[in-house]
Design a protein around this motif. Structure first.
Motif, PDB file in Angstrom:
ATOM      1  N   VAL A  82     -50.480   4.841  24.416  1.00  0.00           N
ATOM      2  CA  VAL A  82     -50.867   6.098  24.975  1.00  0.00           C
ATOM      3  C   VAL A  82     -49.517   6.581  25.230  1.00  0.00           C
ATOM      4  CG1 VAL A  82     -50.645   5.875  28.316  1.00  0.00           C
ATOM      5  CG2 VAL A  82     -51.804   4.080  26.600  1.00  0.00           C
ATOM      6  N   ILE A  83     -49.617   8.527  25.578  1.00  0.00           N
ATOM      7  CA  ILE A  83     -48.958   9.088  25.450  1.00  0.00           C
ATOM      8  C   ILE A  83     -48.925   9.227  26.995  1.00  0.00           C
ATOM      9  CG2 ILE A  83     -48.015  11.367  24.780  1.00  0.00           C
ATOM     10  CD1 ILE A  83     -50.113  11.198  22.549  1.00  0.00           C
ATOM     11  N   GLY A  84     -46.838   9.329  27.626  1.00  0.00           N
ATOM     12  CA  GLY A  84     -47.580   9.793  28.902  1.00  0.00           C
ATOM     13  C   GLY A  84     -46.913  11.171  29.021  1.00  0.00           C
ATOM     14  N   ILE A  85     -46.966  12.342  29.789  1.00  0.00           N
ATOM     15  CA  ILE A  85     -46.944  13.357  30.410  1.00  0.00           C
ATOM     16  C   ILE A  85     -45.860  13.851  31.904  1.00  0.00           C
ATOM     17  CG2 ILE A  85     -47.072  16.130  30.616  1.00  0.00           C
ATOM     18  CD1 ILE A  85     -49.319  15.892  28.859  1.00  0.00           C
ATOM     19  N   PRO A  86     -44.721  13.541  32.032  1.00  0.00           N
ATOM     20  CA  PRO A  86     -43.845  13.575  33.646  1.00  0.00           C
ATOM     21  C   PRO A  86     -44.668  15.261  33.813  1.00  0.00           C
ATOM     22  CG  PRO A  86     -42.422  13.344  31.400  1.00  0.00           C
ATOM     23  CD  PRO A  86     -43.937  13.049  30.619  1.00  0.00           C
ATOM     24  N   MET A  87     -45.223  14.878  34.938  1.00  0.00           N
ATOM     25  CA  MET A  87     -45.332  16.214  35.183  1.00  0.00           C
ATOM     26  C   MET A  87     -44.059  16.722  36.336  1.00  0.00           C
ATOM     27  SD  MET A  87     -47.429  17.903  34.938  1.00  0.00           S
ATOM     28  CE  MET A  87     -49.068  16.620  33.741  1.00  0.00           C
ATOM     29  N   HIS A  88     -43.532  18.032  36.057  1.00  0.00           N
ATOM     30  CA  HIS A  88     -42.396  18.678  37.069  1.00  0.00           C
ATOM     31  C   HIS A  88     -42.978  18.808  38.880  1.00  0.00           C
ATOM     32  CE1 HIS A  88     -40.392  21.341  39.611  1.00  0.00           C
ATOM     33  NE2 HIS A  88     -39.567  21.611  38.174  1.00  0.00           N
ATOM     34  N   THR A  89     -41.408  17.891  39.353  1.00  0.00           N
ATOM     35  CA  THR A  89     -41.954  17.884  40.664  1.00  0.00           C
ATOM     36  C   THR A  89     -41.642  19.016  41.929  1.00  0.00           C
ATOM     37  OG1 THR A  89     -41.114  15.851  40.650  1.00  0.00           O
ATOM     38  CG2 THR A  89     -43.248  15.479  41.001  1.00  0.00           C
ATOM     39  N   THR A  90     -41.707  19.254  42.947  1.00  0.00           N
ATOM     40  CA  THR A  90     -40.579  19.693  43.469  1.00  0.00           C
ATOM     41  C   THR A  90     -40.160  18.983  43.782  1.00  0.00           C
ATOM     42  OG1 THR A  90     -42.269  19.828  45.790  1.00  0.00           O
ATOM     43  CG2 THR A  90     -42.584  21.770  44.285  1.00  0.00           C
ATOM     44  N   SER A  91     -39.531  17.798  44.548  1.00  0.00           N
ATOM     45  CA  SER A  91     -38.940  17.189  44.746  1.00  0.00           C
ATOM     46  C   SER A  91     -37.816  16.694  44.404  1.00  0.00           C
ATOM     47  CB  SER A  91     -39.623  15.961  46.010  1.00  0.00           C
ATOM     48  OG  SER A  91     -40.038  15.182  44.859  1.00  0.00           O
ATOM     49  N   LEU A  92     -37.745  16.233  42.801  1.00  0.00           N
ATOM     50  CA  LEU A  92     -37.082  16.049  41.849  1.00  0.00           C
ATOM     51  C   LEU A  92     -37.002  16.403  40.127  1.00  0.00           C
ATOM     52  CD1 LEU A  92     -37.086  11.815  43.123  1.00  0.00           C
ATOM     53  CD2 LEU A  92     -35.509  14.309  43.472  1.00  0.00           C
ATOM     54  N   GLY A  93     -37.799  17.417  40.559  1.00  0.00           N
ATOM     55  CA  GLY A  93     -37.594  18.408  39.451  1.00  0.00           C
ATOM     56  C   GLY A  93     -38.574  17.894  38.536  1.00  0.00           C
ATOM     57  N   GLY A  94     -39.344  16.815  38.451  1.00  0.00           N
ATOM     58  CA  GLY A  94     -40.110  15.809  38.073  1.00  0.00           C
ATOM     59  C   GLY A  94     -38.944  14.652  36.702  1.00  0.00           C
ATOM     60  N   ARG A  95     -37.980  14.708  36.994  1.00  0.00           N
ATOM     61  CA  ARG A  95     -37.287  13.213  36.482  1.00  0.00           C
ATOM     62  C   ARG A  95     -37.532  12.615  37.675  1.00  0.00           C
ATOM     63  NH1 ARG A  95     -33.677  17.246  38.492  1.00  0.00           N
ATOM     64  NH2 ARG A  95     -32.968  16.138  40.273  1.00  0.00           N
ATOM     65  N   ASP A  96     -38.228  12.397  38.384  1.00  0.00           N
ATOM     66  CA  ASP A  96     -38.685  11.231  39.100  1.00  0.00           C
ATOM     67  C   ASP A  96     -40.170  10.635  38.033  1.00  0.00           C
ATOM     68  OD1 ASP A  96     -39.959  13.565  39.832  1.00  0.00           O
ATOM     69  OD2 ASP A  96     -40.874  13.058  41.913  1.00  0.00           O
ATOM     70  N   SER A  97     -40.843  11.414  37.588  1.00  0.00           N
ATOM     71  CA  SER A  97     -41.582  11.031  36.698  1.00  0.00           C
ATOM     72  C   SER A  97     -41.473  11.034  35.943  1.00  0.00           C
ATOM     73  CB  SER A  97     -42.739  13.028  36.632  1.00  0.00           C
ATOM     74  OG  SER A  97     -43.173  13.317  37.978  1.00  0.00           O
ATOM     75  N   LEU A  98     -40.240  11.482  34.762  1.00  0.00           N
ATOM     76  CA  LEU A  98     -39.909  11.406  33.581  1.00  0.00           C
ATOM     77  C   LEU A  98     -39.594   9.439  33.891  1.00  0.00           C
ATOM     78  CD1 LEU A  98     -38.704  11.691  31.107  1.00  0.00           C
ATOM     79  CD2 LEU A  98     -37.101  12.223  31.831  1.00  0.00           C
ATOM     80  N   TYR A  99     -38.811   9.347  34.746  1.00  0.00           N
ATOM     81  CA  TYR A  99     -38.170   7.662  34.892  1.00  0.00           C
ATOM     82  C   TYR A  99     -39.416   6.670  34.965  1.00  0.00           C
ATOM     83  CZ  TYR A  99     -33.670   9.880  35.553  1.00  0.00           C
ATOM     84  OH  TYR A  99     -32.668  10.563  35.023  1.00  0.00           O
ATOM     85  N   SER A 100     -40.389   7.535  36.055  1.00  0.00           N
ATOM     86  CA  SER A 100     -41.130   6.235  36.312  1.00  0.00           C
ATOM     87  C   SER A 100     -42.113   5.611  34.744  1.00  0.00           C
ATOM     88  CB  SER A 100     -42.945   7.066  37.132  1.00  0.00           C
ATOM     89  OG  SER A 100     -41.829   6.980  38.393  1.00  0.00           O
ATOM     90  N   ILE A 101     -41.777   7.129  34.091  1.00  0.00           N
ATOM     91  CA  ILE A 101     -43.534   7.195  32.647  1.00  0.00           C
ATOM     92  C   ILE A 101     -42.411   6.367  31.103  1.00  0.00           C
ATOM     93  CG2 ILE A 101     -44.267   8.490  30.758  1.00  0.00           C
ATOM     94  CD1 ILE A 101     -45.415  10.361  33.087  1.00  0.00           C
ATOM     95  N   VAL A 102     -41.256   6.371  31.728  1.00  0.00           N
ATOM     96  CA  VAL A 102     -40.151   6.434  30.229  1.00  0.00           C
ATOM     97  C   VAL A 102     -40.062   4.994  30.709  1.00  0.00           C
ATOM     98  CG1 VAL A 102     -37.769   7.471  30.679  1.00  0.00           C
ATOM     99  CG2 VAL A 102     -38.832   7.020  28.250  1.00  0.00           C
ATOM    100  N   GLN A 103     -39.686   4.513  31.519  1.00  0.00           N
ATOM    101  CA  GLN A 103     -38.726   2.836  31.227  1.00  0.00           C
ATOM    102  C   GLN A 103     -39.895   2.482  32.154  1.00  0.00           C
ATOM    103  OE1 GLN A 103     -35.513   4.165  30.898  1.00  0.00           O
ATOM    104  NE2 GLN A 103     -35.262   2.310  31.508  1.00  0.00           N
ATOM    105  N   MET A 104     -40.833   1.487  31.216  1.00  0.00           N
ATOM    106  CA  MET A 104     -41.784   0.870  30.762  1.00  0.00           C
ATOM    107  C   MET A 104     -41.032  -0.759  30.729  1.00  0.00           C
ATOM    108  SD  MET A 104     -43.986   2.171  32.182  1.00  0.00           S
ATOM    109  CE  MET A 104     -45.604   1.229  31.639  1.00  0.00           C
TER     110      MET A 104
END
Length: 168
Positions: A82-104
């Motif tokens: 599975v390849i995860g793509i974190p999406m840019h978000t307006t609240s945290l610039g996508g860091r929230d997405s990145l951390y949620s995906i990469v920190q499995m």
């Protein structure tokens, strides 16, 4: 039969996810694209992830923003990459997405590309599939050579016109 599943939680992810699809098309890889919310329709999501292998999928590319559970949940159910793509978000610039995906947690890896890295996700899926497909491997080598030639051409232009005139 699709070899790659592209899944996203919302149609707002389409501009990024379409870049993954474009790369798969460039390499001649079949895919199916689906919008599924792991949070708003968990029963449909579970069915998708459970049936992906039987449908012939070898890789899933999953894009998600904010809490970004879609890639990790796919990895928990789907036995192949599975390849995860974190999406840019307006609240945290996508860091929230990145951390949620990469920190499995250990045992549930998700290969993760850059925030909004749709094209790289498509290329990574192609590289995974190329392990057992010499024709696809050659297409990837040709693509790398095309990128090299583009850089050489840009440098030649720079050398020809000089730094100050390059961007004009």
């Amino acid at each position: 039969m699709a070899k790659v599943g592209i899944v996203m939680g919302s149609d707002s992810d389409m501009p990024v996810m379409s870049k993954a699809a474009d790369m798969l098309e460039k390499f001649g890889i079949s895919y199916e694209m689906t919008i599924i919310s792991a949070h708003r329709e968990p029963d449909i999501f579970f069915e998708y992830a459970k049936s992906a292998e039987a449908k012939g999928m070898k890789v899933i590319i999953a894009g998600a923003g904010m809490a970004a559970h879609l890639p990790g949940m796919c990895a928990a159910i789907f036995p192949m990459p599975v390849i995860g793509i974190p999406m840019h978000t307006t609240s945290l610039g996508g860091r929230d997405s990145l951390y949620s995906i990469v920190q499995m947690p250990t045992g549930i890896p998700v290969a993760t590309v850059a925030i909004n890295g749709g094209a790289n996700a498509g290329i990574l899926a192609a590289k995974i599939l190329a392990v057992s497909d010499p024709e696809l491997l050659q297409k990837l080598k040709d693509y790398s050579n095309e990128m090299k030639e583009q850089v050489v051409a840009k440098d030649a232009k720079l050398q020809e016109v000089g730094y100050k005139n390059y961007t004009k």
